[in-house]
Design an enzyme around this catalytic site. Structure first.
Site, PDB file in Angstrom:
ATOM      1  N   LYS A 192      -2.836   1.673   4.312  1.00  0.00           N
ATOM      2  CA  LYS A 192      -3.245   0.260   4.312  1.00  0.00           C
ATOM      3  C   LYS A 192      -1.977  -0.571   4.446  1.00  0.00           C
ATOM      4  O   LYS A 192      -1.078  -0.463   3.602  1.00  0.00           O
ATOM      5  CB  LYS A 192      -3.972  -0.105   3.009  1.00  0.00           C
ATOM      6  CG  LYS A 192      -5.165   0.777   2.705  1.00  0.00           C
ATOM      7  CD  LYS A 192      -6.289   0.571   3.693  1.00  0.00           C
ATOM      8  CE  LYS A 192      -7.402   1.585   3.477  1.00  0.00           C
ATOM      9  NZ  LYS A 192      -8.411   1.553   4.539  1.00  0.00           N
TER      10      LYS A 192
ATOM     11  N   LYS B 107     -11.162  -2.751   8.703  1.00  0.00           N
ATOM     12  CA  LYS B 107      -9.806  -3.314   8.765  1.00  0.00           C
ATOM     13  C   LYS B 107      -9.721  -4.767   8.279  1.00  0.00           C
ATOM     14  O   LYS B 107      -8.715  -5.438   8.480  1.00  0.00           O
ATOM     15  CB  LYS B 107      -9.179  -3.202  10.167  1.00  0.00           C
ATOM     16  CG  LYS B 107      -9.143  -1.819  10.767  1.00  0.00           C
ATOM     17  CD  LYS B 107      -8.804  -0.725   9.811  1.00  0.00           C
ATOM     18  CE  LYS B 107      -7.405  -0.762   9.290  1.00  0.00           C
ATOM     19  NZ  LYS B 107      -7.232   0.241   8.202  1.00  0.00           N
TER      20      LYS B 107
HETATM   21  P1  A3P Z   1      -3.330  -3.467   8.205  1.00  0.00           P
HETATM   22  O1  A3P Z   1      -3.176  -1.997   8.056  1.00  0.00           O
HETATM   23  O2  A3P Z   1      -3.653  -3.900   9.567  1.00  0.00           O
HETATM   24  O3  A3P Z   1      -2.193  -4.262   7.626  1.00  0.00           O
HETATM   25  P2  A3P Z   1      -9.474  -1.816   5.360  1.00  0.00           P
HETATM   26  O4  A3P Z   1      -9.317  -1.384   3.935  1.00  0.00           O
HETATM   27  O5  A3P Z   1     -10.752  -2.533   5.593  1.00  0.00           O
HETATM   28  O6  A3P Z   1      -9.234  -0.670   6.285  1.00  0.00           O
HETATM   29  O7  A3P Z   1      -8.357  -2.889   5.638  1.00  0.00           O
HETATM   30  C1  A3P Z   1      -7.013  -2.541   5.724  1.00  0.00           C
HETATM   31  C2  A3P Z   1      -6.210  -3.813   5.627  1.00  0.00           C
HETATM   32  O8  A3P Z   1      -6.223  -4.293   4.299  1.00  0.00           O
HETATM   33  C3  A3P Z   1      -4.763  -3.618   5.965  1.00  0.00           C
HETATM   34  O9  A3P Z   1      -4.624  -3.889   7.338  1.00  0.00           O
HETATM   35  C4  A3P Z   1      -4.043  -4.625   5.062  1.00  0.00           C
HETATM   36  O10 A3P Z   1      -3.410  -5.663   5.762  1.00  0.00           O
HETATM   37  C5  A3P Z   1      -5.166  -5.217   4.224  1.00  0.00           C
HETATM   38  N1  A3P Z   1      -4.834  -5.453   2.814  1.00  0.00           N
HETATM   39  C6  A3P Z   1      -5.274  -6.502   2.098  1.00  0.00           C
HETATM   40  N2  A3P Z   1      -4.788  -6.485   0.867  1.00  0.00           N
HETATM   41  C7  A3P Z   1      -4.017  -5.384   0.783  1.00  0.00           C
HETATM   42  C8  A3P Z   1      -3.232  -4.835  -0.272  1.00  0.00           C
HETATM   43  N3  A3P Z   1      -3.161  -5.426  -1.464  1.00  0.00           N
HETATM   44  N4  A3P Z   1      -2.561  -3.681  -0.027  1.00  0.00           N
HETATM   45  C9  A3P Z   1      -2.623  -3.108   1.184  1.00  0.00           C
HETATM   46  N5  A3P Z   1      -3.349  -3.579   2.216  1.00  0.00           N
HETATM   47  C10 A3P Z   1      -4.044  -4.708   2.025  1.00  0.00           C
END
Ligand code: A3P
EC number: 2.8.2.-
Length: 346
Positions: free
Chosen positions: A309, A100
């Site tokens: 995401k 995350k």
């Molecule tokens: P949230 O769902 O809490 O907002 P991971 O890929 O490690 O699971 O992390 C997910 C997180 O990536 C998401 O957390 C989101 O905030 C973040 N993130 C960063 N850049 C992003 C992007 N360009 N598009 C979507 N999510 C992004």
């Protein structure tokens, strides 16, 4: 008669002059070429270990990217793979976590670089006993096809928190580069909770509130047995990794900044990976509907990350947030000290 002798003399002088000039020109050229042929020390010994070229033939790479895409879709023939010297290479860099933190966004954004090839799926080779028992060739076969000068990157966020992983990765490649993307620890814990909550809801299951899981009902202290809390104690996990790898092998990415202003973070990663800077503002555009930066590969191909995401987090009791922030504070200080990267976390 005298006139004839003078003409002969002039002819001889002209011939001698031409010979002298010719010899002089030959000598100059020879000395120049000798200089080039025999350097003071062989060029190889003056260069460091072979590294990625500063200039990538962009057009060729774009064409090659097309081919790689076909391979991924299973449309390329074995002959094409052989013809282009494509290989499945073990990763030279791994995004080891944190869950995350923005691991998917980081991988996808790095994949914009012409010299990077991503393993699309999380392979879970080092953290899953069954997979690990399948051996390194199984792992290699999970990697995408790439050109020799490209680097393969995979991401499996469970690696960061799994006890056995640092030693296993060290055994594969002790000089591998390790990327860790972190977010403010309480926000990350809530994001982690939100993902699990969504999974439960999908299966029509009920789940506790975040507050109940994060705080021990008996002591009213932070519940350190709760996985989402434990994962956010970054320094504890990092210290295990440091038993195997020196701190220079790690690069810490600011996951909060990757959301709001990704380019500078990506440029730091390019430097860490010894890649020429190739990802530009053109490749990243803010999508207001999505509320996040999306990726632009070229005029026709762009994409945003999946809806999983960027979930909306549930409201959390402010006193619980404050308690968690106070709890993480000393661990954060240690994390800054070890990594040399400071964040404005409360
Ligand atoms: P949230 O769902 O809490 O907002 P991971 O890929 O490690 O699971 O992390 C997910 C997180 O990536 C998401 O957390 C989101 O905030 C973040 N993130 C960063 N850049 C992003 C992007 N360009 N598009 C979507 N999510 C992004």
């Amino acid at each position: 008669m005298l006139f004839k002798q003078q003409a002969l003399l002039r002819q001889k002088l002209f011939l001698l002059g031409s010979l002298a000039i010719g010899s002089l020109l030959y000598l100059v050229a020879r000395v120049g070429s000798l200089d080039r042929l025999q350097p003071i020390c062989p060029i190889e010994s003056r260069l460091g270990p072979p590294h990625l070229p500063e200039q990538f033939p962009l057009r060729t790479l774009q064409y090659k990217r097309g081919l790689l895409h076909e391979i991924r879709k299973g449309n390329a023939t074995k002959e094409q793979i052989r013809l282009h010297n494509l290989v499945q290479q073990l990763p030279r860099a791994i995004i080891i976590g944190v869950r995350k933190g923005g691991t998917r966004a980081l991988l996808e954004m790095l994949n914009l670089h012409p010299a990077v090839v991503k393993a699309s799926q999380e392979i879970h080779f080092f953290d899953n006993e069954q997979n690990y028992a399948r051996g390194i060739d199984w792992y290699r076969e999970k990697m995408p096809f790439s050109f020799l000068h490209q680097i393969t990157i995979e991401k499996s966020p469970a690696y960061f928190i799994t006890e056995e992983v640092p030693e296993r990765i060290f055994k594969m490649n002790s000089s591998i580069k390790l990327l860790i993307i972190v977010r403010e620890p309480t926000t990350r814990a809530v994001s982690d909770y939100t993902q699990v909550l969504e999974g439960k809801e999908r299966k029509n299951k009920t789940y506790h509130k975040f507050e109940k899981l994060a705080i021990d009902g008996n002591t009213c202290d932070v519940n350190t047995k709760y996985k989402a809390v434990r994962t956010s104690i970054y320094t504890k996990h990092l210290e295990r990794w440091l038993k195997f790898f020196p701190v220079e092998h790690f690069h810490i990415v600011d996951g909060d900044r990757l959301i709001t202003d990704p380019l500078p973070e990506l440029q730091l990663v390019e430097r860490f990976l010894n890649l020429p800077s190739r990802i530009s503002r053109y490749n990243l555009y803010f999508n207001a509907t999505r509320g996040f930066y999306c990726l632009r590969f070229n005029n026709v191909f762009n994409k945003c990350l999946a809806g999983s995401k960027g979930r909306i987090h549930p409201e959390v009791d402010p006193s619980v947030v404050a308690k968690l922030r106070k709890f993480f504070h000393p661990f954060n200080q240690k994390f800054y000290q070890i990594t040399g990267r400071t964040f404005n976390w409360p």
